[in-house]
Design a protein around this motif. Structure first.
Motif, PDB file in Angstrom:
ATOM      1  N   SER A   1      26.939  -8.886  -0.915  1.00 50.70           N
ATOM      2  CA  SER A   1      26.419  -9.808  -0.365  1.00 50.70           C
ATOM      3  C   SER A   1      26.905 -11.136  -0.660  1.00 50.70           C
ATOM      4  CB  SER A   1      24.738  -9.885  -0.372  1.00 50.70           C
ATOM      5  OG  SER A   1      24.216  -8.454   0.306  1.00 50.70           O
ATOM      6  N   VAL A   2      26.736 -11.433  -2.124  1.00 55.07           N
ATOM      7  CA  VAL A   2      27.179 -12.887  -2.624  1.00 55.07           C
ATOM      8  C   VAL A   2      28.540 -12.871  -2.476  1.00 55.07           C
ATOM      9  CG1 VAL A   2      27.516 -14.058  -4.712  1.00 55.07           C
ATOM     10  CG2 VAL A   2      25.453 -12.699  -4.394  1.00 55.07           C
ATOM     11  N   PHE A   3      29.392 -12.028  -2.223  1.00 51.53           N
ATOM     12  CA  PHE A   3      31.007 -12.133  -2.320  1.00 51.53           C
ATOM     13  C   PHE A   3      30.858 -12.557  -0.766  1.00 51.53           C
ATOM     14  CE2 PHE A   3      34.913 -10.257  -0.051  1.00 51.53           C
ATOM     15  CZ  PHE A   3      35.749 -10.805  -0.905  1.00 51.53           C
ATOM     16  N   TRP A   4      30.610 -11.964   0.422  1.00 51.39           N
ATOM     17  CA  TRP A   4      30.812 -12.319   1.803  1.00 51.39           C
ATOM     18  C   TRP A   4      29.957 -13.771   1.967  1.00 51.39           C
ATOM     19  CZ3 TRP A   4      34.611 -10.417   3.954  1.00 51.39           C
ATOM     20  CH2 TRP A   4      35.000  -9.310   3.706  1.00 51.39           C
ATOM     21  N   GLU A   5      29.047 -13.954   1.046  1.00 48.44           N
ATOM     22  CA  GLU A   5      28.712 -15.421   1.310  1.00 48.44           C
ATOM     23  C   GLU A   5      29.448 -16.476   0.731  1.00 48.44           C
ATOM     24  OE1 GLU A   5      23.763 -13.948   1.264  1.00 48.44           O
ATOM     25  OE2 GLU A   5      24.458 -15.062  -0.175  1.00 48.44           O
ATOM     26  N   VAL A   6      29.968 -16.209  -0.473  1.00 45.36           N
ATOM     27  CA  VAL A   6      30.700 -17.302  -0.883  1.00 45.36           C
ATOM     28  C   VAL A   6      31.988 -17.516  -0.098  1.00 45.36           C
ATOM     29  CG1 VAL A   6      30.008 -17.875  -3.313  1.00 45.36           C
ATOM     30  CG2 VAL A   6      31.559 -16.121  -2.904  1.00 45.36           C
ATOM     31  N   LEU A   7      32.573 -16.192   0.163  1.00 42.59           N
ATOM     32  CA  LEU A   7      33.816 -16.403   0.993  1.00 42.59           C
ATOM     33  C   LEU A   7      33.764 -16.918   2.088  1.00 42.59           C
ATOM     34  CD1 LEU A   7      36.971 -15.262   0.270  1.00 42.59           C
ATOM     35  CD2 LEU A   7      36.289 -13.423   1.759  1.00 42.59           C
ATOM     36  N   SER A   8      32.432 -16.727   2.938  1.00 42.64           N
ATOM     37  CA  SER A   8      32.303 -17.322   4.089  1.00 42.64           C
ATOM     38  C   SER A   8      32.001 -18.771   3.985  1.00 42.64           C
ATOM     39  CB  SER A   8      31.057 -16.734   5.026  1.00 42.64           C
ATOM     40  OG  SER A   8      31.089 -15.346   4.946  1.00 42.64           O
TER      41      SER A   8
ATOM     42  N   ARG B   1      33.362 -20.866   1.934  1.00 39.39           N
ATOM     43  CA  ARG B   1      34.500 -21.654   1.788  1.00 39.39           C
ATOM     44  C   ARG B   1      35.334 -21.547   3.063  1.00 39.39           C
ATOM     45  NH1 ARG B   1      36.046 -21.755  -3.908  1.00 39.39           N
ATOM     46  NH2 ARG B   1      38.146 -22.254  -3.272  1.00 39.39           N
ATOM     47  N   PHE B   2      35.280 -20.550   3.833  1.00 42.21           N
ATOM     48  CA  PHE B   2      35.950 -20.191   5.068  1.00 42.21           C
ATOM     49  C   PHE B   2      35.473 -21.324   5.880  1.00 42.21           C
ATOM     50  CE2 PHE B   2      36.362 -17.849   9.081  1.00 42.21           C
ATOM     51  CZ  PHE B   2      37.679 -17.639   9.427  1.00 42.21           C
ATOM     52  N   ALA B   3      34.085 -21.686   6.026  1.00 35.33           N
ATOM     53  CA  ALA B   3      33.597 -22.446   6.888  1.00 35.33           C
ATOM     54  C   ALA B   3      33.885 -23.918   6.528  1.00 35.33           C
ATOM     55  CB  ALA B   3      31.905 -22.312   7.035  1.00 35.33           C
ATOM     56  N   GLU B   4      33.969 -24.260   5.193  1.00 40.23           N
ATOM     57  CA  GLU B   4      34.156 -25.607   4.792  1.00 40.23           C
ATOM     58  C   GLU B   4      35.727 -26.146   5.130  1.00 40.23           C
ATOM     59  OE1 GLU B   4      31.502 -25.748   0.775  1.00 40.23           O
ATOM     60  OE2 GLU B   4      33.506 -25.114   0.501  1.00 40.23           O
TER      61      GLU B   4
ATOM     62  N   SER C   1      21.592 -14.856   9.660  1.00 43.87           N
ATOM     63  CA  SER C   1      22.875 -13.972   9.441  1.00 43.87           C
ATOM     64  C   SER C   1      23.723 -15.047   8.725  1.00 43.87           C
ATOM     65  CB  SER C   1      23.363 -13.976  10.907  1.00 43.87           C
ATOM     66  OG  SER C   1      23.947 -15.053  11.560  1.00 43.87           O
ATOM     67  N   ILE C   2      24.739 -14.549   8.113  1.00 41.40           N
ATOM     68  CA  ILE C   2      25.752 -15.196   7.562  1.00 41.40           C
ATOM     69  C   ILE C   2      26.392 -16.348   8.196  1.00 41.40           C
ATOM     70  CG2 ILE C   2      28.007 -15.400   6.479  1.00 41.40           C
ATOM     71  CD1 ILE C   2      27.565 -13.000   5.010  1.00 41.40           C
ATOM     72  N   PHE C   3      26.659 -16.127   9.494  1.00 40.50           N
ATOM     73  CA  PHE C   3      27.073 -17.163  10.372  1.00 40.50           C
ATOM     74  C   PHE C   3      25.977 -18.569  10.422  1.00 40.50           C
ATOM     75  CE2 PHE C   3      27.073 -19.434  14.559  1.00 40.50           C
ATOM     76  CZ  PHE C   3      28.455 -20.086  14.303  1.00 40.50           C
ATOM     77  N   GLY C   4      24.717 -17.801  10.677  1.00 40.68           N
ATOM     78  CA  GLY C   4      23.374 -18.895  10.901  1.00 40.68           C
ATOM     79  C   GLY C   4      23.219 -19.286   9.375  1.00 40.68           C
ATOM     80  N   ARG C   5      23.215 -18.732   8.592  1.00 35.88           N
ATOM     81  CA  ARG C   5      22.726 -19.401   7.017  1.00 35.88           C
ATOM     82  C   ARG C   5      23.569 -20.316   6.595  1.00 35.88           C
ATOM     83  NH1 ARG C   5      21.985 -15.577   3.078  1.00 35.88           N
ATOM     84  NH2 ARG C   5      22.827 -13.918   4.617  1.00 35.88           N
ATOM     85  N   VAL C   6      24.898 -19.468   6.479  1.00 37.91           N
ATOM     86  CA  VAL C   6      26.154 -20.220   5.445  1.00 37.91           C
ATOM     87  C   VAL C   6      27.159 -20.826   6.249  1.00 37.91           C
ATOM     88  CG1 VAL C   6      27.937 -19.251   3.869  1.00 37.91           C
ATOM     89  CG2 VAL C   6      25.639 -18.151   3.941  1.00 37.91           C
ATOM     90  N   GLU C   7      27.767 -20.400   7.470  1.00 34.17           N
ATOM     91  CA  GLU C   7      28.868 -20.996   8.185  1.00 34.17           C
ATOM     92  C   GLU C   7      28.427 -22.153   9.024  1.00 34.17           C
ATOM     93  OE1 GLU C   7      31.963 -17.260   8.011  1.00 34.17           O
ATOM     94  OE2 GLU C   7      30.397 -17.170   9.638  1.00 34.17           O
ATOM     95  N   ALA C   8      27.379 -21.817   9.960  1.00 26.41           N
ATOM     96  CA  ALA C   8      27.302 -23.262  10.828  1.00 26.41           C
ATOM     97  C   ALA C   8      26.824 -24.304  10.177  1.00 26.41           C
ATOM     98  CB  ALA C   8      26.252 -22.439  11.874  1.00 26.41           C
ATOM     99  N   PRO C   9      25.887 -24.033   8.869  1.00 31.61           N
ATOM    100  CA  PRO C   9      25.514 -25.299   8.309  1.00 31.61           C
ATOM    101  C   PRO C   9      26.466 -25.962   7.199  1.00 31.61           C
ATOM    102  CG  PRO C   9      23.795 -23.505   7.885  1.00 31.61           C
ATOM    103  CD  PRO C   9      25.013 -22.703   8.637  1.00 31.61           C
TER     104      PRO C   9
END
Ligand code: AVW
Length: 248
Positions: free
Chosen positions: A148-155, A157-160, A182-190
């Motif tokens: 989970s942490v891998f996909w979160e940090v990678l996502s 960096r991808f979004a930034e 979701s990862i898109f909602g929690r990590v990427e969009a913000p």
């Protein structure tokens, strides 16, 4: 037997590491750097494989931190050319088909996303091997697991790194096309930068009637997250799979 079960390699509730994890990482890395993106500046696949392994091997599989993956991600940051990014949530297959046809890029088209796509991995304190019997489940064991942490940090960096216009493919056949957990909602969009423009596409599963739309409450929630960051937003809905792939 009881004691072994709960203290041993079988104690987690998720499936174990993918067999031949190291070998698959090495082979995918060679394929990606030699065949898929030979133009990308040459990367050292052996160093990448080693950095991947040292991120989690011999560690408590429930104590993953973002920092554990720093050296791996710095070897191959998930950046893509401006305006080519495609995010997805509950639409993995459709989003990848769309990206392929339009020559755009999902996270799984970057080197690290490609290496890890669909694989599972976790280690065990005091052992230099992967645990192939079980790995922590996000719900039943711990959220801070290495997968989970891998996909979160990678996502993140991808979004930034997004710039110009980027797209997200959402599932309009769900009650909430936008899922703030979701990862898109929690990590990427913000983590999108100000001035980026996000285009949301709500595709529908073949044969299913749309359940959510651009005017629904879940998309309004997405819009409010983006408004707070000065990210521009457009939304297209009511598209069948075929319409979506052709018109978008
Ligand atoms: P989801 P999210 N291989 O469909 O918004 C294996 O609700 O949460 O969509 N597992 C993966 C992969 C992968 N390639 N990618 C994500 N996961 C995990 C990254 C992850 O734990 C992309 F850029 C995720 O929560 C998308 O825009 C779940 O599987 C976004 O994250 C998929 O759940 C998709 O994640």
């Amino acid at each position: 037997i009881y004691k072994w079960h709960y203290s041993g390699l079988n104690r987690w509730h998720g499936a174990g590491s993918t067999a031949d994890f190291q070998k698959i990482i090495q082979e995918r890395c060679d394929t990606y750097t030699q065949t898929i993106r030979p133009g990308s500046r040459s990367r050292n696949c052996q160093a990448i494989r080693q950095a991947f392994m040292s991120a989690f091997i011999s560690k408590d599989p429930c104590k993953a931190t973002n920092e554990d993956y720093n050296s791996l991600i710095n070897l191959a940051p998930p950046t893509v050319p401006c305006g080519q990014q495609v995010f997805w949530s509950k639409t993995k297959e459709l989003a990848h088909e769309y990206a392929k046809r339009r020559r755009l890029m999902t996270l799984e088209d970057t080197l690290l996303g490609y290496l890890a796509d669909g694989l599972r991995w976790c280690g065990e304190p005091g052992s230099s091997d992967l645990n192939v019997w079980s790995c922590p489940d996000w719900r039943k064991d711990c959220r801070t697991n290495y997968l989970s942490v891998f996909w979160e940090v990678l996502s993140e960096r991808f979004a930034e790194s997004a710039c110009n216009t980027v797209r997200v493919v959402l599932n309009g056949s769900l009650e909430n096309a936008f899922d703030s957990m979701s990862i898109f909602g929690r990590v990427e969009a913000p983590n999108l930068r100000p001035q980026v423009e996000l285009e949301a596409w709500l595709g529908n599963d073949t044969g299913k009637t749309p359940s959510d739309s651009c005017s629904g409450s879940s998309i309004r929630k997405l819009k409010s997250i983006l408004d707070g960051r000065n990210v521009k937003f457009r939304c297209m809905d009511n598209l069948s799979r075929d319409q979506f792939l052709q018109r978008s």
